[in-house]
Structures are given as C-alpha cells and as structure tokens.
Design an enzyme around this catalytic site. Structure first.
Site, PDB file in Angstrom:
ATOM      1  N   ARG A  74       0.823  -1.334  -0.020  1.00 25.42           N
ATOM      2  CA  ARG A  74       0.111   0.054   0.029  1.00 25.42           C
ATOM      3  C   ARG A  74       0.824   1.186  -0.076  1.00 25.42           C
ATOM      4  O   ARG A  74       1.823   1.269   0.950  1.00 25.42           O
ATOM      5  CB  ARG A  74      -0.854  -0.039   1.303  1.00 25.42           C
ATOM      6  CG  ARG A  74      -1.597   1.401   1.158  1.00 25.42           C
ATOM      7  CD  ARG A  74      -2.667   1.185   2.608  1.00 25.42           C
ATOM      8  NE  ARG A  74      -3.317   2.740   2.747  1.00 25.42           N
ATOM      9  CZ  ARG A  74      -3.070   3.561   3.506  1.00 25.42           C
ATOM     10  NH1 ARG A  74      -2.309   3.309   4.727  1.00 25.42           N
ATOM     11  NH2 ARG A  74      -3.543   4.518   3.660  1.00 25.42           N
TER      12      ARG A  74
ATOM     13  N   TYR B  53      -4.060   2.595  15.752  1.00 28.63           N
ATOM     14  CA  TYR B  53      -2.904   2.662  16.695  1.00 28.63           C
ATOM     15  C   TYR B  53      -3.065   2.745  18.093  1.00 28.63           C
ATOM     16  O   TYR B  53      -2.195   2.196  18.916  1.00 28.63           O
ATOM     17  CB  TYR B  53      -2.127   3.968  16.358  1.00 28.63           C
ATOM     18  CG  TYR B  53      -1.435   3.980  14.839  1.00 28.63           C
ATOM     19  CD1 TYR B  53      -0.175   3.440  14.791  1.00 28.63           C
ATOM     20  CD2 TYR B  53      -2.143   4.504  13.833  1.00 28.63           C
ATOM     21  CE1 TYR B  53       0.344   3.235  13.537  1.00 28.63           C
ATOM     22  CE2 TYR B  53      -1.605   4.409  12.375  1.00 28.63           C
ATOM     23  CZ  TYR B  53      -0.330   3.772  12.374  1.00 28.63           C
ATOM     24  OH  TYR B  53       0.171   3.668  11.132  1.00 28.63           O
TER      25      TYR B  53
ATOM     26  N   HIS C   3      -2.656  11.455   0.593  1.00 31.47           N
ATOM     27  CA  HIS C   3      -1.850  11.153   1.867  1.00 31.47           C
ATOM     28  C   HIS C   3      -1.386  12.275   2.183  1.00 31.47           C
ATOM     29  O   HIS C   3      -0.040  12.478   2.488  1.00 31.47           O
ATOM     30  CB  HIS C   3      -0.746   9.886   1.992  1.00 31.47           C
ATOM     31  CG  HIS C   3      -0.570   9.312   3.162  1.00 31.47           C
ATOM     32  ND1 HIS C   3      -0.766   7.767   3.457  1.00 31.47           N
ATOM     33  CD2 HIS C   3      -0.004   9.986   4.012  1.00 31.47           C
ATOM     34  CE1 HIS C   3      -0.323   7.799   4.672  1.00 31.47           C
ATOM     35  NE2 HIS C   3      -0.195   8.941   5.167  1.00 31.47           N
TER      36      HIS C   3
ATOM     37  N   GLU D 182      -3.289   0.185   8.032  1.00 33.29           N
ATOM     38  CA  GLU D 182      -2.106   0.641   8.702  1.00 33.29           C
ATOM     39  C   GLU D 182      -2.240   0.296  10.380  1.00 33.29           C
ATOM     40  O   GLU D 182      -3.182   0.206  11.003  1.00 33.29           O
ATOM     41  CB  GLU D 182      -1.799   2.208   9.059  1.00 33.29           C
ATOM     42  CG  GLU D 182      -1.239   2.981   7.900  1.00 33.29           C
ATOM     43  CD  GLU D 182      -1.421   4.272   7.954  1.00 33.29           C
ATOM     44  OE1 GLU D 182      -1.044   4.756   9.054  1.00 33.29           O
ATOM     45  OE2 GLU D 182      -1.406   4.991   7.006  1.00 33.29           O
TER      46      GLU D 182
ATOM     47  N   GLU E 153      -6.748   8.776   6.176  1.00 33.65           N
ATOM     48  CA  GLU E 153      -6.874   9.867   7.427  1.00 33.65           C
ATOM     49  C   GLU E 153      -7.380  11.228   7.246  1.00 33.65           C
ATOM     50  O   GLU E 153      -6.599  12.082   7.698  1.00 33.65           O
ATOM     51  CB  GLU E 153      -5.606   9.487   8.225  1.00 33.65           C
ATOM     52  CG  GLU E 153      -5.301   8.255   8.597  1.00 33.65           C
ATOM     53  CD  GLU E 153      -4.131   8.049   9.496  1.00 33.65           C
ATOM     54  OE1 GLU E 153      -3.273   9.338   9.852  1.00 33.65           O
ATOM     55  OE2 GLU E 153      -3.662   6.889   9.929  1.00 33.65           O
TER      56      GLU E 153
ATOM     57  N   ASN F 249      -7.300   2.301   9.884  1.00 27.63           N
ATOM     58  CA  ASN F 249      -5.954   2.423  10.383  1.00 27.63           C
ATOM     59  C   ASN F 249      -6.099   2.405  12.038  1.00 27.63           C
ATOM     60  O   ASN F 249      -6.824   3.394  12.643  1.00 27.63           O
ATOM     61  CB  ASN F 249      -5.324   3.723  10.088  1.00 27.63           C
ATOM     62  CG  ASN F 249      -4.751   4.043   8.464  1.00 27.63           C
ATOM     63  OD1 ASN F 249      -5.044   2.838   8.017  1.00 27.63           O
ATOM     64  ND2 ASN F 249      -4.359   4.804   7.997  1.00 27.63           N
TER      65      ASN F 249
HETATM   66  O1  IFM Z   1       3.170   7.893   9.456  1.00 33.41           O
HETATM   67  C1  IFM Z   1       1.914   8.109   9.709  1.00 33.41           C
HETATM   68  C2  IFM Z   1       1.077   7.854   8.413  1.00 33.41           C
HETATM   69  O2  IFM Z   1       1.481   8.669   7.521  1.00 33.41           O
HETATM   70  C3  IFM Z   1      -0.377   7.822   8.693  1.00 33.41           C
HETATM   71  N1  IFM Z   1      -0.900   7.128   9.929  1.00 33.41           N
HETATM   72  C4  IFM Z   1       0.064   7.109  11.088  1.00 33.41           C
HETATM   73  C5  IFM Z   1       1.464   7.060  10.751  1.00 33.41           C
HETATM   74  C6  IFM Z   1       2.034   7.024  12.235  1.00 33.41           C
HETATM   75  O3  IFM Z   1       2.015   8.235  12.650  1.00 33.41           O
END
Ligand code: IFM
Length: 439
Positions: A78, A295, A122, A347, A167, A293
């Site tokens: 990706r 985290y 992006h 992600e 995002e 995504n």
């Molecule tokens: O590096 C970033 C990415 O560009 C977008 N999502 C989160 C990642 C980590 O911060």
C-alpha cells in the site's frame, strides 16, 4: 506471545508507506511543490528541522525496495501517489514523467507478484491548490475528482484497490485544527469545513472513478479509535461520547448513512460546516472496502490536567498507549453501527527507538505489538467482522511528519546518511509469520 491460529487463506498480508514520507526527489522530473514541502521548509514546524527533500530516496531506489518486499513474501504493498508529481499544480497539465515513475513501480510490483493498493491523497496537497485556498476552497474537491479519474483511467486495471483519502481526520484536525500538520492552520471552524470538503471530494472522486469503470476495488482509509471515559464521571462519559461522535462517526455516518451525526453537529455549534444541497447524496455511496488505521484508543478525561491511561502494556516511542483490545472493540462496534464492506487494516504498527547493532536491529517490542494486534484482529473476526487483510505500518523508517526522522516506524531500518536498509528483527519475524500462515 504464542503463535496465532491461521487467518483465512485468502487473507492479504502487506506493508504500507506514503509518498511524501519515503520518495524524496521533491522537485525531480517536473514534480510541483506540495504543502508538506512548504511546511517542512518553514522553520519550527518539524521537530528536528528536517524535510522530505531526500527522505528514503525511494523515487530512485524503488526497485531495491520492491525487492525487499518480495523478500518478506508480502502479498501486497500500500502506497500513496504524490498528486503534484503527476499534476504539478493540482489542476491543468499532467506531468508524464511523474506518471512514468508510478507506472514503473507498478511494473516492478507486478513482476514480483505483489498487489498494488494505491492511496490518492496522503496529505501532500499541491501547493498551487493551497495558494487558492486549499481544502477550505470547495473547488479543491472538484480538482481532486479529476485527478482521481485520471488515476483510475491509467491504473485502474493494474491495481487491486484505490483509496481516495488517508486519514482525513488528520488533514482536518491536525492541518487546520491545531496547526501540527501542513498547512499549519489553527482554526476549528475552518477545520470542520475542511472535513466536509474532504468528504465531498471523496464522494466526487468515487463517482468519477466508477464512471471510468476500473476493475479495482474503491474505498477510503480512516484512522479510528474507541473512546473510553477515564472514570465513571458524567463529564468523562460526555467527553468520550463527543470524541467518538466527532472523530469516528463524523466520517462514517455521511459515507454509510448520508448524514452527519446529530450529536457532533450540535456540538460543533457555530463551527458546523456549510453543506450545500446534494452534498450528502454525493458523499454517501457504496464502498468496495473500508480501510481502518488503528494505533491507540482515545482515553477521555475532563479533569485538568487530564488523567492518563495506566498503559498496562506500555507506550510507544510516540507516547501512544499500546492497547490492542481497542482494535477488537472498535471493529465490533463499527459492525454493529454500519453495514460494512470488507475491511482492510490499512495501517498498524509502532515507533520504537531502533538502532543497528552488529548488523541487526533488535525490536522485540514491535514484534510483540504486532502479535497482540493480530490476536485482537482475530478476536474481531471471530465475532463476525469481515477483514480481508492487514498492512503493517511501515515497510521502512521514514519521515514521520512533524516528528521528522526522529521516530522510526519501519520493520526495515534506514540509515539516512547512507540510505542503507537493514531488516529489523520484526521484518524477519513478519516474513516467517507470513510463510507459516501459508503453510
Ligand atoms: O506515519 C503515519 C502515517 O502517515 C499515517 N498514519 C499514522 C502513521 C504514524 O503516525
């Protein structure tokens, strides 16, 4: 952590990157400047004073990098396209040299049997469009749809998926809400209006791409989290409800239900966006896939100073709480709220202060992080969530936006002086993991 039970045999295993973070070659072969070129060259914006001029030199080293991916045995890659590389001003003339770069990259991936998953945007808006108001200018959404259609026309039969945005929450909230990201505006009214224009651009782009009838799947990538109240107090619970509504539902509801969440709309008060007649019909539309995504979770405390999560599993080098169960909770919650297409985890990964020692890079913390998140993903799949693939962020260390090169998310270490790539222990682990899944 123990090994996982197998994922479905059709499951896609991938790695992810984005253009500005790895390509470098910021003005090569006719590329126009983007807002991240401008922003990162503005003193004080990026913590280590760095920029994307060189980054990982992926523009020149893409063959080597695809070779590394092939060595890992991934099914899919990706990456995002730099809009200003193929259309320097964001409107008007195309730059054929830019298209050639991406075409060559696609050839290289195809030669190695790696599926391409493209993201159109992006965060690196052509500076020319920023000069005309950027995402605050409704016209930008229409320019974006033209760019999207051209990508679909040229590459739609050579790639597996095209995502409109990565995002959009970040573009709106960090780019226009608190000035941490380009273009560096801190104005909540503008931020909310920008989020509407981003969604509008998504809807327009989906329609424009569908008209070209590419054979690939079309969708969007959203960064999402659950929002947990820090305590049982009414104030904390209200804050958590607001956070979920303004961050997750704000982007999901228009796409899946053709409306903004009432709670968030009320909460925005005078900052609520101007929405023209027909906008929500454009935004709502079937997706072939949803990219998620993940985290961390949002931990919502109304106290001053806010309470921090205990962080039983620790925190990453970004200071983000490691909270895998949030991924299960999020996906199961989304399934209950929306009629979802297949999901790709587009992600997931962690920053770690990695260094090369005697030729290797020990990053056990990252292996543990990924294993725990994959277990959490399986838990969601066991509850019926349809997940088609997982992309580890990131293939290699890269420019981490306003943190510059100080934060390392890669499973491949990059020495920025020499551009030498070194597989971290997590890369070796991921290769074996994928191999075992196939076996
Ligand atoms: O590096 C970033 C990415 O560009 C977008 N999502 C989160 C990642 C980590 O911060």
């Amino acid at each position: 952590m123990t090994e996982h039970k197998p994922f479905p045999s059709s499951f896609t295993w991938g790695v992810a990157t984005s253009a500005f973070q790895i390509e470098g070659a910021s003005s090569a072969d006719g590329k126009g400047p983007s807002i991240w070129d401008t922003f990162s060259h503005t003193p004080g914006r990026v913590i280590d004073g760095s920029n994307g001029d060189i980054a990982c030199e992926h523009y020149y080293r893409y063959k080597e990098d695809v070779g590394l991916m092939a060595g890992l045995g991934v099914d899919a890659y990706r990456f995002s396209m730099a809009w200003s590389r193929v259309q320097p001003q964001g409107k008007g003339d195309w730059n054929e040299a830019g298209w050639t770069f991406y075409s060559n990259l696609l050839d290289e991936l195809a030669a190695k049997n790696i599926d391409a998953h493209i993201t159109l945007y992006h965060w690196d808006l052509p500076q020319g469009l920023q000069d005309e108001g950027g995402w605050l200018n409704r016209e930008t959404a229409y320019h974006f749809a033209e760019y999207a259609a051209e990508v679909a026309r040229r590459f739609g039969n050579r790639v597996k998926t095209i995502a409109t945005h990565n995002e959009p929450w970040c573009t709106a909230n960090l780019g226009y809400g608190n000035a941490q990201f380009a273009p560096g505006v801190a104005d909540m009214k503008q931020s909310v209006q920008v989020s509407h224009h981003l969604l509008l651009s998504h809807g327009l782009a989906m329609r424009a791409m569908r008209a070209v009838t590419p054979s690939c799947e079309l969708g969007i990538v959203l960064n999402q989290w659950t929002a947990d109240a820090a305590t049982d107090s009414q104030a904390d619970r209200d804050l958590a409800a607001w956070e979920y509504a303004r961050s997750v539902q704000w982007f999901m509801e228009p796409i899946f239900k053709g409306r903004y969440p009432e709670y968030a709309l009320q909460g925005h008060g005078p900052n609520a966006p101007v929405i023209e007649a027909g906008d929500l019909e454009i935004i709502q539309g079937p997706l072939d896939f949803l990219g998620v995504n993940y985290y961390f979770r949002a931990f919502c405390s109304a106290e001053e100073p806010p309470r921090k999560p205990e962080g039983k599993l620790g925190f990453t080098d970004m200071g983000w709480e490691i909270y895998p169960q949030g991924l299960t909770e999020l996906l199961v919650k989304l399934k209950g709220e929306y009629d979802l297409p297949p999901i790709y985890i587009t992600e997931n990964g962690m920053a770690n202060p990695d260094a090369v020692t005697n030729g290797s890079v020990p990053d056990a913390a990252r292996i543990d992080y990924v294993q725990r998140h994959l277990a959490a993903l399986q838990a969601a799949m066991d509850e019926g969530v349809d997940v088609a693939g997982y992309f580890l962020w990131s293939l290699m260390d890269n420019f981490e936006w306003n943190s510059g090169y100080a934060k390392r998310f890669g499973i491949i270490h990059v020495d920025y002086e020499t551009q030498e790539r070194t597989l971290k222990d997590s890369a070796h682990w991921y290769r074996e993991f994928i191999k075992n899944q196939r076996a």
